[in-house]
Design an enzyme around this catalytic site. Structure first.
Site, short mmCIF file in Angstrom:
data_model
loop_
_atom_site.label_atom_id
_atom_site.label_comp_id
_atom_site.label_asym_id
_atom_site.label_seq_id
_atom_site.Cartn_x
_atom_site.Cartn_y
_atom_site.Cartn_z
N ASP A 37 -43.63 46.54 78.69
CA ASP A 37 -44.55 45.41 78.72
C ASP A 37 -46.01 45.86 78.69
O ASP A 37 -46.45 46.64 79.54
CB ASP A 37 -44.29 44.58 79.98
CG ASP A 37 -45.04 43.27 79.97
OD1 ASP A 37 -44.53 42.31 79.37
OD2 ASP A 37 -46.13 43.22 80.55
N TRP B 35 -37.16 45.71 76.44
CA TRP B 35 -38.03 44.66 77.01
C TRP B 35 -37.29 43.33 77.08
O TRP B 35 -37.26 42.67 78.12
CB TRP B 35 -39.31 44.48 76.18
CG TRP B 35 -40.25 43.50 76.81
CD1 TRP B 35 -41.29 43.79 77.64
CD2 TRP B 35 -40.22 42.06 76.69
NE1 TRP B 35 -41.91 42.62 78.05
CE2 TRP B 35 -41.27 41.55 77.47
CE3 TRP B 35 -39.41 41.18 75.99
CZ2 TRP B 35 -41.53 40.19 77.57
CZ3 TRP B 35 -39.66 39.81 76.10
CH2 TRP B 35 -40.70 39.33 76.88
N TYR C 164 -36.16 41.31 80.39
CA TYR C 164 -36.74 39.98 80.59
C TYR C 164 -35.64 38.95 80.79
O TYR C 164 -35.75 38.07 81.66
CB TYR C 164 -37.60 39.60 79.38
CG TYR C 164 -38.27 38.26 79.53
CD1 TYR C 164 -39.46 38.12 80.25
CD2 TYR C 164 -37.72 37.11 78.96
CE1 TYR C 164 -40.07 36.88 80.39
CE2 TYR C 164 -38.32 35.87 79.10
CZ TYR C 164 -39.50 35.76 79.82
OH TYR C 164 -40.10 34.53 79.97
#
Length: 524
Positions: free
Chosen positions: A457, A437, A441
């Site tokens: 997410d 994640w 990101y």
């Protein structure tokens, strides 16, 4: 005059009938996707040029400004091709041409040979040159040269910078070389272009004002909403109309403001207004490139919307906000630190922690700038050994921040433009405390990578299905395969729809159990 010799057809062009209709209607959605060269005048224009429409028999279409100039055409002084957004299809993603173009934007060819560029994207020099000619209509060196000259043309037109500083800003080593290159390409000396009226609105005081073009539609309000909810007091300020930030280096700091370009009904400008204070001329091209990435100004919303609309859930979201873009960040290290701080906490809590980091470990400006700009965000050097526990970070988060700072310093991770998404993610997840994640990101917000996709997410897993059933990361990834290569845009659409307004600063949610990176999405 004789018509300039034309290179081989550009396979990146829209179909001829589409180009023709877009030219005749002056459709701004095609601005930068192709250029119109008029053989009777030797001039090339944007499809939105307000000049009288040329006869079809006298028109040739090119997919890149460098291809026009390679064929001997000169840029129009009225529509100013230097203001057109780049063709995002060739500057985004992991294709060799896209990665090479990003490196050219960073100035690789200014001081290195073509062989160095080819090596960084994993191709032979001859193969890279062939790909550029086939797909853009000009070799890499030609693209580099056109890029420098068009930026110089913009500075000559919109600013009062001395010509020597314009040459430096555009990457020329000497004024003599700049004058010779400009005269050869445009058949006029830089000083002759400077005699034309300045087209830039007045800035505040000593501000240098530049126009940053985009391809409509563009949802500036949504972009500012996203940035405002994460703005760091003292480092940046975002209101309903503009983004303001302090920039380094600390030895010669400055600040900038980005807002909508003023226009009226008769003169609709698809551009943002950049006001720069205190920036050295040698940094102007780097700053504008950063802001183009940060505000996602080279995206093609029509192509992105068409790709995402294959998913029924996204089709409605794209129709609702067709101009939504991927909000990137000013600095990669800053984004990576903020991503780590955002694991398991709310947006507001993450911003509070990041503000403490900036105030405690960042460099204080000699005097405040603009609306309360007092600090620069700390560099990896300043955080590599920092005692972060004193500002409220847990031991695990503090260790991860220091690990990332050291990894950037020793080269284990980086933000180099030639990295593919898979390579970038693999390097980052090898660090303790960085999971998929966080890596995706960072790719989304630091690189502006169009296909970054944080499948872990929770917002995406819960909000994408319409039957109330949460998707697993594997199922979510499988569904998003149809969005490629624009998964980051699908992510932003779902996030925006799920959280339409920035969370208040005081709002915070209880942290999830330690070690579960999946809930980092709360600070997305």
């Amino acid at each position: 005059m004789d018509a300039p010799a034309l290179p081989a057809p550009d396979t990146s062009l829209p179909p001829p009938h589409v180009c023709e209709q877009a030219r005749i209607s002056r459709d701004p959605r095609f601005d930068g996707l192709f250029f119109v060269a008029v053989t009777s005048t030797g001039i090339y224009c944007r499809p939105v040029c307000p000049a009288p429409t040329a006869k079809s028999a006298n028109v040739k279409y090119f997919g890149h400004a460098a291809a026009c100039e390679a064929a001997g055409f000169r840029p129009c002084l009225r529509c100013r091709p230097e203001l057109s957004p780049a063709d995002g299809a060739w500057r985004r993603g992991d294709a060799a041409v896209a990665r090479a173009l990003k490196l050219i934007d960073e100035g690789v060819l200014a001081d290195q040979p073509l062989s160095a560029l080819a090596e960084r994207v994993g191709l032979g020099e001859r193969q890279l040159r062939r790909l550029f000619v086939e797909r853009l209509g000009a070799p890499p060196v030609g693209v580099h040269g056109t890029r420098r000259l068009l930026f110089a043309k913009q500075l000559l037109t919109e600013t009062r910078l001395p010509i020597t500083e314009v040459a430096l800003a555009a990457g020329f080593g000497s004024l003599r070389r700049f004058n010779a290159a400009f005269l050869e390409a445009y058949r006029m000396a830089p000083r002759d272009l400077r005699r034309r009226p300045n087209e830039s609105p007045e800035g505040d005081g000593d501000a240098l004002v530049l126009r940053l073009g985009y391809r409509p539609p563009y949802d500036l309000s949504a972009m500012l909403d996203f940035l405002r909810g994460r703005a760091l007091p003292g480092v940046e300020h975002v209101d309903e109309r503009s983004y303001t930030r302090a920039i380094g280096p600390i030895e010669a700091p400055g600040w900038l403001r980005v807002s909508a370009w003023p226009s009226d009904k008769q003169d609709r400008q698809h551009a943002l207004k950049l006001e720069l204070h205190g920036a050295a001329p040698s940094r102007l091209l780097e700053i504008t490139n950063r802001l183009r990435r940060m505000f996602d100004l080279d995206a093609d919303p029509t192509a992105i919307g068409a790709a995402l609309s294959v998913d029924p859930r996204l089709r409605a979201l794209v129709a609702k906000r067709p101009g939504l873009r991927v909000p990137s960040g000013w600095d990669g290290f800053e984004i990576s630190v903020r991503a780590i701080l955002g694991q398991q906490v709310s947006v507001a809590a993450a911003r509070t922690l990041a503000a403490r980091v900036a105030q405690r470990f960042g460099q204080a400006l000699p005097q405040p700038f603009g609306p309360g700009l007092t600090h620069l965000f700390p560099t990896p050097v300043e955080l590599a050994e920092a005692d972060l526990a004193e500002i409220g970070l847990t031991r695990a988060r503090a260790d991860t921040v220091r690990t990332v700072a050291r990894a950037l310093l020793d080269g284990r991770v980086d933000f180099r433009a030639e990295r593919t998404l898979d390579e970038f993610v693999a390097r980052w997840v090898a660090l303790p405390g960085i999971g998929p994640w966080t890596a995706h990101y960072i790719a989304l917000r630091a690189l502006g990578h169009p296909d970054a996709f944080p499948a872990d997410d929770l917002v995406l897993q819960k909000a994408l299905p319409e039957d109330g059933v949460r998707l697993s990361a594997k199922a979510l990834g499988a569904r998003a395969e149809a969005w490629r290569p624009w998964r980051a845009y699908g992510t932003i659409h779902v996030w925006r729809d799920s959280m339409p307004a920035p969370l208040p600063l005081k709002t915070a949610t209880r942290a999830a159990p330690a070690g579960r990176e999946k809930k980092a999405r709360k600070a997305a």
